[in-house]
Scaffold this motif. Structure first.
Motif, PDB file in Angstrom:
ATOM      1  N   THR A 151     -53.960  -5.432  23.591  1.00  0.00           N
ATOM      2  CA  THR A 151     -53.279  -5.970  24.761  1.00  0.00           C
ATOM      3  C   THR A 151     -52.343  -4.884  25.299  1.00  0.00           C
ATOM      4  N   PRO A 152     -52.585  -4.412  26.533  1.00  0.00           N
ATOM      5  CA  PRO A 152     -51.755  -3.328  27.063  1.00  0.00           C
ATOM      6  C   PRO A 152     -50.408  -3.826  27.573  1.00  0.00           C
ATOM      7  N   LYS A 153     -49.374  -3.019  27.335  1.00  0.00           N
ATOM      8  CA  LYS A 153     -48.032  -3.328  27.841  1.00  0.00           C
ATOM      9  C   LYS A 153     -47.395  -2.029  28.310  1.00  0.00           C
ATOM     10  N   ARG A 154     -47.190  -1.895  29.634  1.00  0.00           N
ATOM     11  CA  ARG A 154     -46.586  -0.679  30.157  1.00  0.00           C
ATOM     12  C   ARG A 154     -45.097  -0.673  29.850  1.00  0.00           C
ATOM     13  N   CYS A 155     -44.630   0.414  29.242  1.00  0.00           N
ATOM     14  CA  CYS A 155     -43.198   0.597  29.031  1.00  0.00           C
ATOM     15  C   CYS A 155     -42.907   2.077  28.851  1.00  0.00           C
ATOM     16  N   ASN A 156     -41.664   2.435  29.067  1.00  0.00           N
ATOM     17  CA  ASN A 156     -41.229   3.824  28.970  1.00  0.00           C
ATOM     18  C   ASN A 156     -40.176   3.938  27.875  1.00  0.00           C
ATOM     19  N   VAL A 157     -40.576   4.367  26.694  1.00  0.00           N
ATOM     20  CA  VAL A 157     -39.627   4.467  25.586  1.00  0.00           C
ATOM     21  C   VAL A 157     -38.723   5.685  25.716  1.00  0.00           C
ATOM     22  N   ALA A 158     -38.978   6.554  26.696  1.00  0.00           N
ATOM     23  CA  ALA A 158     -38.151   7.738  26.885  1.00  0.00           C
ATOM     24  C   ALA A 158     -36.841   7.420  27.590  1.00  0.00           C
ATOM     25  N   LYS A 159     -36.735   6.259  28.214  1.00  0.00           N
ATOM     26  CA  LYS A 159     -35.496   5.900  28.910  1.00  0.00           C
ATOM     27  C   LYS A 159     -34.386   5.639  27.909  1.00  0.00           C
ATOM     28  N   GLU A 160     -33.167   5.903  28.314  1.00  0.00           N
ATOM     29  CA  GLU A 160     -32.012   5.654  27.456  1.00  0.00           C
ATOM     30  C   GLU A 160     -31.900   4.170  27.127  1.00  0.00           C
ATOM     31  N   ASN A 161     -31.304   3.863  26.003  1.00  0.00           N
ATOM     32  CA  ASN A 161     -31.089   2.488  25.539  1.00  0.00           C
ATOM     33  C   ASN A 161     -32.389   1.718  25.362  1.00  0.00           C
ATOM     34  N   GLY A 162     -33.453   2.417  24.988  1.00  0.00           N
ATOM     35  CA  GLY A 162     -34.705   1.731  24.728  1.00  0.00           C
ATOM     36  C   GLY A 162     -35.581   1.528  25.936  1.00  0.00           C
ATOM     37  N   GLY A 163     -35.056   1.815  27.114  1.00  0.00           N
ATOM     38  CA  GLY A 163     -35.855   1.691  28.324  1.00  0.00           C
ATOM     39  C   GLY A 163     -36.480   0.320  28.481  1.00  0.00           C
ATOM     40  N   PRO A 201     -40.157 -10.232  17.098  1.00  0.00           N
ATOM     41  CA  PRO A 201     -39.796 -11.272  16.123  1.00  0.00           C
ATOM     42  C   PRO A 201     -41.014 -11.923  15.466  1.00  0.00           C
ATOM     43  N   HIS A 202     -42.151 -11.809  16.105  1.00  0.00           N
ATOM     44  CA  HIS A 202     -43.367 -12.424  15.590  1.00  0.00           C
ATOM     45  C   HIS A 202     -44.333 -11.378  15.039  1.00  0.00           C
ATOM     46  N   SER A 203     -43.898 -10.147  14.931  1.00  0.00           N
ATOM     47  CA  SER A 203     -44.787  -9.059  14.540  1.00  0.00           C
ATOM     48  C   SER A 203     -44.667  -8.720  13.065  1.00  0.00           C
ATOM     49  N   ALA A 204     -45.772  -8.254  12.508  1.00  0.00           N
ATOM     50  CA  ALA A 204     -45.773  -7.787  11.128  1.00  0.00           C
ATOM     51  C   ALA A 204     -45.298  -6.346  11.065  1.00  0.00           C
ATOM     52  N   MET A 205     -45.523  -5.607  12.155  1.00  0.00           N
ATOM     53  CA  MET A 205     -45.281  -4.171  12.092  1.00  0.00           C
ATOM     54  C   MET A 205     -45.127  -3.584  13.491  1.00  0.00           C
ATOM     55  N   MET A 206     -44.325  -2.529  13.585  1.00  0.00           N
ATOM     56  CA  MET A 206     -44.240  -1.737  14.806  1.00  0.00           C
ATOM     57  C   MET A 206     -44.484  -0.289  14.418  1.00  0.00           C
ATOM     58  N   VAL A 207     -45.486   0.330  15.048  1.00  0.00           N
ATOM     59  CA  VAL A 207     -45.840   1.719  14.754  1.00  0.00           C
ATOM     60  C   VAL A 207     -45.444   2.551  15.976  1.00  0.00           C
ATOM     61  N   GLN A 208     -44.503   3.465  15.783  1.00  0.00           N
ATOM     62  CA  GLN A 208     -44.031   4.278  16.896  1.00  0.00           C
ATOM     63  C   GLN A 208     -44.680   5.648  16.837  1.00  0.00           C
ATOM     64  N   VAL A 209     -45.627   5.852  17.749  1.00  0.00           N
ATOM     65  CA  VAL A 209     -46.391   7.093  17.780  1.00  0.00           C
ATOM     66  C   VAL A 209     -46.002   7.943  18.974  1.00  0.00           C
ATOM     67  N   THR A 210     -45.159   7.413  19.833  1.00  0.00           N
ATOM     68  CA  THR A 210     -44.802   8.088  21.082  1.00  0.00           C
ATOM     69  C   THR A 210     -44.176   9.444  20.833  1.00  0.00           C
ATOM     70  N   GLY A 211     -44.663  10.432  21.548  1.00  0.00           N
ATOM     71  CA  GLY A 211     -44.048  11.745  21.539  1.00  0.00           C
ATOM     72  C   GLY A 211     -43.257  11.908  22.823  1.00  0.00           C
ATOM     73  N   VAL A 212     -41.963  11.981  22.741  1.00  0.00           N
ATOM     74  CA  VAL A 212     -41.114  12.087  23.923  1.00  0.00           C
ATOM     75  C   VAL A 212     -40.543  13.488  23.969  1.00  0.00           C
ATOM     76  N   GLY A 213     -40.795  14.163  25.065  1.00  0.00           N
ATOM     77  CA  GLY A 213     -40.281  15.518  25.230  1.00  0.00           C
ATOM     78  C   GLY A 213     -40.363  15.931  26.665  1.00  0.00           C
ATOM     79  N   PRO A 214     -39.933  17.133  26.965  1.00  0.00           N
ATOM     80  CA  PRO A 214     -39.977  17.595  28.354  1.00  0.00           C
ATOM     81  C   PRO A 214     -41.426  17.749  28.822  1.00  0.00           C
ATOM     82  N   ARG A 215     -41.655  17.393  30.058  1.00  0.00           N
ATOM     83  CA  ARG A 215     -42.998  17.547  30.633  1.00  0.00           C
ATOM     84  C   ARG A 215     -43.179  18.988  31.075  1.00  0.00           C
ATOM     85  N   THR A 216     -44.361  19.500  30.846  1.00  0.00           N
ATOM     86  CA  THR A 216     -44.672  20.852  31.322  1.00  0.00           C
ATOM     87  C   THR A 216     -45.869  20.772  32.256  1.00  0.00           C
TER      88      THR A 216
END
Length: 92
Positions: free
Chosen positions: A53-65, A76-91
């Motif tokens: 299930t796709p969910k658009r979000c931007n984890v790079a924003k301050e305070n969790g975006g 609250p209903h999840s077994a797990m959260m896997v954070q794979v996001t690589g946040v860095g400067p765009r080139t």
């Protein structure tokens, strides 16, 4: 060893491409209900074909975006959260 995630909910950030996409798809294959979070809606649409299930979000924003609202509704209903996001400067 037989590992299953039937009836479990998983959130994967960075799910639009690469490792995140494959991790999300594998959790689906193991029986989980998976939300794939990423900023790239076009690539998320491809990930969704694996049953994610796709969910658009931007984890790079301050305070969790915008992802903090997404994860607070799902986590609250999840077994797990896997954070794979690589946040860095765009080139380029």
């Amino acid at each position: 060893m037989n590992i299953r995630f039937d009836n479990k909910r998983v959130i994967v950030t960075g799910a639009a491409k690469g490792f995140g996409r494959h991790i999300a798809a594998n959790f689906v294959a193991l029986g989980a209900t998976v939300w794939g979070a990423d900023i790239d809606e076009a690539e998320l649409a491809i990930t969704a074909k694996a049953g994610v299930t796709p969910k658009r979000c931007n984890v790079a924003k301050e305070n969790g975006g915008s992802c903090s609202a997404c994860s607070s509704a799902i986590a609250p209903h999840s077994a797990m959260m896997v954070q794979v996001t690589g946040v860095g400067p765009r080139t380029g």
